[in-house]
Scaffold this active site. Structure first.
Site, PDB file in Angstrom:
ATOM      1  N   GLU A  61       0.823  -1.213   0.000  1.00 15.36           N
ATOM      2  CA  GLU A  61       0.000   0.000   0.000  1.00 15.36           C
ATOM      3  C   GLU A  61       0.856   1.261   0.000  1.00 15.36           C
ATOM      4  OE1 GLU A  61      -0.703  -2.668   1.758  1.00 15.36           O
ATOM      5  OE2 GLU A  61      -2.740  -3.207   1.125  1.00 15.36           O
ATOM      6  N   HIS A 130     -11.665  -5.260   9.297  1.00 12.30           N
ATOM      7  CA  HIS A 130     -12.248  -5.298   7.941  1.00 12.30           C
ATOM      8  C   HIS A 130     -13.677  -4.753   7.923  1.00 12.30           C
ATOM      9  CE1 HIS A 130      -8.969  -8.203   7.443  1.00 12.30           C
ATOM     10  NE2 HIS A 130      -9.122  -8.130   6.140  1.00 12.30           N
TER      11      HIS A 130
HETATM   12  C1  LIG Z   1      -2.332  -4.439   4.304  1.00 14.37           C
HETATM   13  C2  LIG Z   1      -3.284  -5.399   3.656  1.00 14.37           C
HETATM   14  N1  LIG Z   1      -3.447  -5.330   2.314  1.00 14.37           N
HETATM   15  C3  LIG Z   1      -4.275  -6.190   1.695  1.00 14.37           C
HETATM   16  C4  LIG Z   1      -4.967  -7.130   2.398  1.00 14.37           C
HETATM   17  C5  LIG Z   1      -5.939  -8.063   1.697  1.00 14.37           C
HETATM   18  N2  LIG Z   1      -5.409  -9.411   1.649  1.00 14.37           N
HETATM   19  C6  LIG Z   1      -5.752 -10.342   2.579  1.00 14.37           C
HETATM   20  S1  LIG Z   1      -4.955 -11.778   2.341  1.00 14.37           S
HETATM   21  C7  LIG Z   1      -4.149 -11.189   0.996  1.00 14.37           C
HETATM   22  C8  LIG Z   1      -3.200 -12.049   0.256  1.00 14.37           C
HETATM   23  C9  LIG Z   1      -2.111 -12.548   1.114  1.00 14.37           C
HETATM   24  O1  LIG Z   1      -1.284 -13.386   0.396  1.00 14.37           O
HETATM   25  P1  LIG Z   1      -0.118 -14.173   1.095  1.00 14.37           P
HETATM   26  O2  LIG Z   1       0.657 -13.257   1.964  1.00 14.37           O
HETATM   27  O3  LIG Z   1       0.633 -14.888   0.042  1.00 14.37           O
HETATM   28  O4  LIG Z   1      -0.868 -15.189   2.065  1.00 14.37           O
HETATM   29  P2  LIG Z   1      -1.847 -16.405   1.677  1.00 14.37           P
HETATM   30  O5  LIG Z   1      -3.221 -15.834   1.623  1.00 14.37           O
HETATM   31  O6  LIG Z   1      -1.428 -16.944   0.381  1.00 14.37           O
HETATM   32  O7  LIG Z   1      -1.714 -17.355   2.809  1.00 14.37           O
HETATM   33  C10 LIG Z   1      -4.507  -9.871   0.732  1.00 14.37           C
HETATM   34  C11 LIG Z   1      -4.021  -9.048  -0.382  1.00 14.37           C
HETATM   35  C12 LIG Z   1      -4.788  -7.150   3.793  1.00 14.37           C
HETATM   36  N3  LIG Z   1      -5.476  -8.016   4.565  1.00 14.37           N
HETATM   37  N4  LIG Z   1      -3.938  -6.300   4.386  1.00 14.37           N
END
Ligand SMILES: Cc1ncc(C[n+]2csc(CCOP(=O)(O)OP(=O)(O)O)c2C)c(N)n1
Ligand SMILES: [Mg+2]
Lengths: 338, 345
Positions: A61, A130
């Protein structure tokens, strides 16, 4: 004209139509391709414009907000998705110290045409990180125009207007008004023109005319207030309902005129209670209508606690139709006794 | 599979080298099964009220739901080496870490159902699970785990305690500034911190190739002089071997480390995910590496468990998970007034 259900498609259609006319518009953010930014605000754009103009960023972000600042200052108009407003913390410095200030600090040299689109609100069990609304945080900072649509018609017209604005504009789309199938929908199907149009900033809409009190609301609180007003009407209480549409600029004229007419004001806000929208609107109204007020201005908002997860707890803190109805009733009743 | 499959003789050598005995490996197997059963049961209950029309607000479990089916070995491989007072900070996908860290399944399930008997009295929910008795915390904000674990590591050292802190995060989170900032700080201060990147190839709908400048996290960590290892995250033994090394080193004052665990999630990013961004074939290919049958195979090769014993362990785990769900389902919801309590101490 055709019927549309919710804000999501209306916002996406506005972006699409403006992108077709303006080469400088580029969409940036997480999951803006396959997932349409999760809440649908960019749905349908990826098949049409591809990854060239619909750009999935890494989860950064701070960096994509900073990139928007940099890109805007040399000629692009970034349309940035902040997936949930709750994630603003991760990019806040670029937003509040740069995006909001660079035009001013540079003595007017730097343009900052950036449109940030974000999802707000609770009511479906997504808990403290959220479910927030937080528009008050951004409205507090000089330099952001703040758009909170409550209808699909407004969502499309206000988005188109934002995309023509040379300043940072933030659009706050409530999740329970998006019209997406996986969430409850509290809006209504409406007629929305297929062609391009804009809705001006700084013009509140009187959604329902009334005599006994004025209910001021934004976003999801608008349809909830309208439902409460219907119930009040059955008891002979006539409530006027004002949809703010934009918090910055704020339409004081409409607010003050309504307060002068009804003499009683209830402000309904899904943001936190203290130091926010409800206090600000109350101040502006009393400044212009104090002599006409028949009772102290009342407010209903999230009572300064994080949004809890469990259903009975969440329902206890987010203003509901029932609580709006009760607050309005006691505002009118209290006066009758006096 | 990212490493050569060991021959029976080499397998014996590897487990001996890792200091794993029959008992420990069987316990780890039971833990994998507990997590799998728990996640399967949560998925089952999550869809109550959400079919045929999927509405996130309906049913006994509301909101988003990120399950870790497929990623169990990373959690168990690392956490089975931790002591109760070691700290774990997890993510939006936290159940496997919580269970592996010893969080009581009943209280965990009750929190996911929003019940008064839950870990956090129903205020936290699935992405906000806290258990101070097990030194477990998590966050729904991506990238938040790294600095918080570093802070715990910093405090352990200041307080003269020989504890270790572990930050779990996905490969998507490793793009966040907090990843680089934390590795730098942990390295300068030589903190007892282990960063575990669960690289499941996707962050939401975004494939790794679209978001990472290198497929490897260890390359980035090494630039901060943090010793780093790639492990097969679908192989409990491989995770365990490396985790043992780096946790012992951190405990003995030898500084931080990074583990890059290559793994896969079999379910969508969250429940309700249509998975347009990946193919069925890819998911099926990764099924061949399912950590549970793989460990079963190895236990048999080592002569440490036969089919009867494996099935007994599986049943026990299943019953424990079922008891947790039952406890959650039969617990009362919190009183509405509870919402207004607890902002401050
Ligand atoms: C600061 C922030 N940006 C975006 C999100 C939305 N979001 C939740 S999970 C996710 C993906 C996370 O991917 P990863 O770190 O690879 O973990 P995985 O879900 O694959 O376990 C996103 C973009 C968030 N929760 N927090
Ligand atoms: Mg991932």
């Amino acid at each position: 004209m055709r019927k549309l259900r919710g804000l999501a498609f209306a916002i996406a259609e506005a972006i699409d139509q403006e992108m077709a006319h303006n080469e400088r518009l580029v969409v940036l953010g997480e999951d803006v391709t396959y997932w349409g930014a999760v809440f649908g605000f960019t749905m349908g754009l990826f098949p049409k414009y591809g990854r060239e103009r619909i750009v999935d960023t890494p989860i950064t972000e701070q960096t994509f907000m900073g990139m928007a600042v940099g890109a805007a200052s040399v000629g692009l108009h970034p349309v940035v998705s902040l997936m949930f407003v709750d994630f603003c913390g991760a990019g806040f410095d670029q937003m509040f110290n740069h995006m909001a200030k660079n035009h001013y600090m540079s003595g007017g040299q730097l343009p900052m045409p950036v449109t940030v689109i974000t999802a707000i609100g609770g009511g479906y069990g997504d808990a403290a990180q959220h479910s927030q609304v937080l528009y008050g945080l951004f409205a507090h900072l000089p330099g952001f125009k703040i758009v909170v649509p409550a209808t699909a018609y407004d969502a499309k017209g206000l988005t188109a207007r934002a995309l023509a604005d040379p300043n940072p504009v933030m659009i706050f789309g409530h999740k329970l008004l998006t019209g997406l199938p996986f969430l409850p929908f509290e809006g209504e199907e409406e007629e929305v023109p297929t062609e391009r149009y804009t809705v001006d900033f700084g013009q509140a809409a009187v959604r329902r005319q009334g005599r006994d009190l004025t209910i001021v609301a934004a976003g999801l609180m608008v349809p909830r207030s309208l439902k409460a007003a219907e119930r009040l009407a059955q008891e002979g209480i006539s409530a006027e309902v004002i949809d703010l549409r934009t918090l910055v600029p704020l339409d004081e004229t409409t607010l003050v005129a309504s307060a002068r007419k009804t003499g009683r004001v209830l402000i309904v806000d899904e943001d936190y209670m203290s130091y926010g929208l409800s206090g600000e609107v109350a101040f502006r109204i009393q400044a212009g209508a104090l002599g006409s007020l028949k009772a102290p201005i009342q407010r209903l908002a999230v009572p300064d606690v994080p949004i809890p997860f469990s259903e009975p707890l969440e329902s206890a803190v987010i203003p509901s139709v029932q609580r709006i109805y009760e607050a309005a009733r006691s505002l009118v009743g209290a006066q009758a006794l006096a | 599979m990212i490493k050569p499959e060991p021959s029976p003789q080499d397998l014996q050598y590897l487990v001996a080298q890792a200091g794993l005995d029959a008992d420990q490996l069987r316990r780890a197997y039971r833990q994998l099964c507990l997590i799998r059963s728990f996640e399967d049961l949560i998925a089952d209950r999550y869809y109550i009220g959400k079919t045929p029309e999927f509405n996130m607000a309906a049913g006994p479990i509301r909101g988003e739901m990120h399950l870790a089916v497929g990623q169990e070995a990373v959690a168990v491989g690392v956490c089975s080496l931790l002591q109760e007072s070691d700290a774990v900070v997890s993510t939006h996908r936290p159940h496997h870490h919580a269970l592996a860290k010893g969080v009581e399944p009943k209280k965990l399930a009750a929190e996911i159902f929003g019940k008064a008997s839950g870990l956090c009295r129903g205020k936290g929910g699935h992405m906000h699970l806290f258990d101070t008795s097990r030194h477990f915390a998590c966050s729904g904000i991506v990238g938040a785990s790294f600095p918080q674990a570093a802070g715990a590591a910093f405090a352990f050292r200041k307080l003269g305690q020989r504890h270790v802190a572990v930050a779990f995060a996905g490969e998507g989170a490793a793009n966040h500034g907090t990843f680089a900032e934390t590795l730098n700080v942990a390295s300068v201060f030589q903190l007892p911190l282990v960063v575990v990147i669960e690289d499941n190839l996707y962050a939401d709908s975004t494939p790794k190739w679209a978001a990472l400048s290198t497929v490897h996290h260890f390359q980035r960590a090494q630039s901060f002089n943090v010793p780093s290892y790639v492990v097969d995250g679908m192989d409990l033994i491989d995770v365990y071997r490396v985790a043992k090394l780096v946790i012992e080193r951190a405990r003995n004052g030898m500084g931080p480390a990074l583990i890059e665990a290559v793994c896969y999630r079999y379910r969508g990013h969250f429940e309700g995910d249509a998975e347009e961004y990946r193919t069925r074939e890819e998911v099926e290919r990764w099924r061949a590496l399912d950590p549970i049958p793989r460990l079963e195979e190895r236990l048999k090769v080592l002569g440490w468990a036969d089919e009867a014993m494996l099935s007994r362990l599986r049943d026990e785990a299943r019953q424990e998970a079922e008891a947790a769900i039952l406890f959650a389902e039969s617990s009362p919801l919190p009183e509405p007034q509870e919402a207004l309590r607890g902002v401050f101490q």
